[in-house]
Scaffold this active site. Structure first.
Site, PDB file in Angstrom:
ATOM      1  N   ARG A 299      -9.566 -12.000   2.423  1.00 59.04           N
ATOM      2  CA  ARG A 299     -10.414 -13.080   1.914  1.00 59.04           C
ATOM      3  C   ARG A 299      -9.723 -14.435   2.034  1.00 59.04           C
ATOM      4  O   ARG A 299     -10.387 -15.463   2.151  1.00 59.04           O
ATOM      5  CB  ARG A 299     -10.831 -12.772   0.475  1.00 59.04           C
ATOM      6  CG  ARG A 299      -9.721 -12.794  -0.556  1.00 59.04           C
ATOM      7  CD  ARG A 299     -10.079 -12.065  -1.834  1.00 59.04           C
ATOM      8  NE  ARG A 299     -10.119 -10.621  -1.626  1.00 59.04           N
ATOM      9  CZ  ARG A 299     -10.364  -9.742  -2.590  1.00 59.04           C
ATOM     10  NH1 ARG A 299     -10.618 -10.157  -3.831  1.00 59.04           N
ATOM     11  NH2 ARG A 299     -10.374  -8.450  -2.340  1.00 59.04           N
TER      12      ARG A 299
ATOM     13  N   LYS B 104       0.842  -1.193   0.000  1.00 54.19           N
ATOM     14  CA  LYS B 104       0.000   0.000   0.000  1.00 54.19           C
ATOM     15  C   LYS B 104       0.883   1.252   0.000  1.00 54.19           C
ATOM     16  O   LYS B 104       1.977   1.240   0.569  1.00 54.19           O
ATOM     17  CB  LYS B 104      -0.882   0.033   1.254  1.00 54.19           C
ATOM     18  CG  LYS B 104      -1.905  -1.074   1.364  1.00 54.19           C
ATOM     19  CD  LYS B 104      -2.672  -0.944   2.677  1.00 54.19           C
ATOM     20  CE  LYS B 104      -3.637  -2.107   2.885  1.00 54.19           C
ATOM     21  NZ  LYS B 104      -4.766  -2.062   1.937  1.00 54.19           N
TER      22      LYS B 104
END
Length: 494
Positions: free
Chosen positions: A346, A272
């Site tokens: 996930r 990020k």
């Protein structure tokens, strides 16, 4: 802290509702006798406002035993909702907190309409008293003294036992939501996966729940390759946490909560940018929501079986961290091609869902700060939802409407399933692309829920607030704590 009385006594402050209507309410008329008609004058001069969330303070000047009255504007009765009430009372309790009020009462029946009964109002008042006055737990050396509301009295003609019960339930809902807020606000060097597991164990022991905390070796034996892949780069050991609440004699109709417990997310090798990394201590908001719900369940003891599963680790960069192009094997046996290490939540949830099913979950609700895409789609006030079972979703939706935590259903089409199944090297890929990002993440999780009734809740937009609001300060909101608990309390009702 809570009391129920039929008549006003001596209090520092009393809260009274004001609606926009042609005739002054009977409650204000009764008070106006003591004020010798001056309240009516203030209303006519609009110095007592009936507009939504307006708060007008009136000192009694010795005319009554009450020191001062706080008149709460609620607008027109036809547009009066539980959301209006929550916001108005949240603002009111903030005002009382600032005034350092320790003894307050509420004219409960002045807030009652055809839409909201006294039990509804009592529940919301007690809940919002905690939410509205919550303060950030900081690590500053200079800590300010805090004056708490020590006594809160509901004045009502209704049955005292029923009102007391509603006050208790509301208080528990508010307190547990604040517990979740505190977890999310904690810095990542303090709240590691190990510390999160310790918190969960303390919660389970307090409420006499069974629990399991799987260590890395046990995860390896069970084949939890998805969670373990996310953990590969970390010096902090992963934890698979499970709390088991038995509310029925038979282990049937088990609701399984699965909360994403990523204690910090750098994005891994799909790193990020700085501005996207700051604040990622909150990436365990789903875990906090699940633990908050379990706190409520432990306190109120509903007759329902519940499992809470939390896969927890941080996601960092190192020489051992997992990489794009890796192929990993999940606990379910399904293989996954990693196309994006920043789509790690996930992966952890995939093993969490499979583990919840192994423990006996008949229904699944996962909660996660999963995608930025849901913020683009729905903003910061609505949680995204996806499902493979409309009946279960309707129950979650009804619970969210009762708690005023907005959710909106997003679709899963066959073409979405085809996208997450599109890999030359594995059964699934973890990131088909930016288009429909929130939908892709939920669709991926559905591959592990399979035929088990399942609802996915993406709280990336609702887990935190950038600024102060009527129900709390900037920071964690405790999103979905009350909805999950209400779902359990109402589960199966017609």
């Amino acid at each position: 802290m809570f009391q129920v009385q039929k008549e006003l006594a001596s209090h520092e402050a009393v809260i009274v509702a004001l609606f926009e209507e042609e005739e002054t309410s009977s409650f204000v008329q009764e008070l106006d006798k003591a004020f010798e008609g001056q309240l009516q004058v203030l209303l006519e001069e609009k110095e007592l406002s009936t507009k939504k969330k307006a708060i007008s303070k009136v000192h009694s000047l010795g005319k009554t035993e009450v020191k001062r009255y706080y008149f709460v504007g609620l607008g027109k009765k036809e547009s009066y909702t539980t959301e209006t009430l929550r916001s108005a009372l949240g603002k009111t309790f903030k005002t009382l907190q600032a005034a350092k009020v320790q003894d307050a009462a509420i004219l409960l029946d002045s807030f009652v309409t055809e839409k909201l009964d006294a039990i509804d109002v009592a529940h919301i008042a007690a809940e919002v008293q905690g939410l509205g006055t919550y303060e950030l737990q900081t690590y500053k050396s200079d800590k300010k003294d805090r004056v708490e509301l020590e006594k809160f009295t509901a004045i009502t003609a209704e049955d005292a036992q029923e009102i007391e019960a509603a006050l208790t339930v509301g208080y528990v809902h508010g307190r547990a939501t604040n517990s979740a807020r505190t977890l999310v606000n904690m810095p990542p060097n303090v709240l590691t996966a190990t510390k999160l597991a310790e918190y969960a164990v303390e919660l389970a022991e307090k409420y006499d729940m069974d629990y399991k905390v799987l260590e890395k070796e046990e995860m390896e034996e069970l084949g939890m390759g998805a969670l373990l892949a996310v953990n590969q780069g970390s010096v902090e050991p992963p934890k698979m946490i499970a709390l088991i609440y038995k509310g029925k004699e038979e282990w049937t109709d088990v609701i399984g909560f699965v909360g994403k417990g990523i204690t910090y997310d750098t994005g891994g090798y799909s790193l990020k940018p700085r501005e996207g990394m700051v604040g990622m201590k909150g990436d365990m908001g789903g875990a906090a929501a699940v633990l908050g719900a379990m706190e409520i369940i432990g306190e109120l003891r509903p007759e329902q079986n519940v499992i809470a599963v939390i896969p927890s680790t941080d996601n960092v960069v190192s020489g051992t961290a997992f990489k794009p192009d890796d192929v990993i094997t999940s606990m379910s046996g399904k293989t996954i091609e990693v196309l994006n290490t920043d789509a790690e939540g996930r992966l952890a949830l995939a093993d969490g869902i499979t583990y919840a099913k192994k423990l006996g979950a008949n229904y699944l609700i996962d909660v996660a700060t999963l995608t930025g895409g849901v913020i683009v789609a729905l903003g910061n006030h609505t949680t995204g939802a996806m499902t493979n079972n409309e009946e279960l979703f309707e129950q979650v939706l009804e619970a969210s409407m009762e708690t005023d935590e907005s959710i909106w259903q997003l679709p899963i089409f066959d073409r979405d399933k085809e996208r997450v199944r599109n890999s030359k090297f594995a059964d699934l890929n973890n990131s088909p692309g930016r288009e429909g990002h929130a939908v892709m993440a939920g669709t991926f999780l559905g591959e592990f829920a399979e035929d088990t009734p399942w609802v996915h809740l993406d709280i990336a937009g609702t887990s935190e607030s950038s600024g102060a609001h009527d129900l709390g300060p900037a920071g964690a909101t405790g999103a979905m704590v009350r909805t999950l608990a209400t779902l359990v309390e109402r589960f199966g009702e017609e």
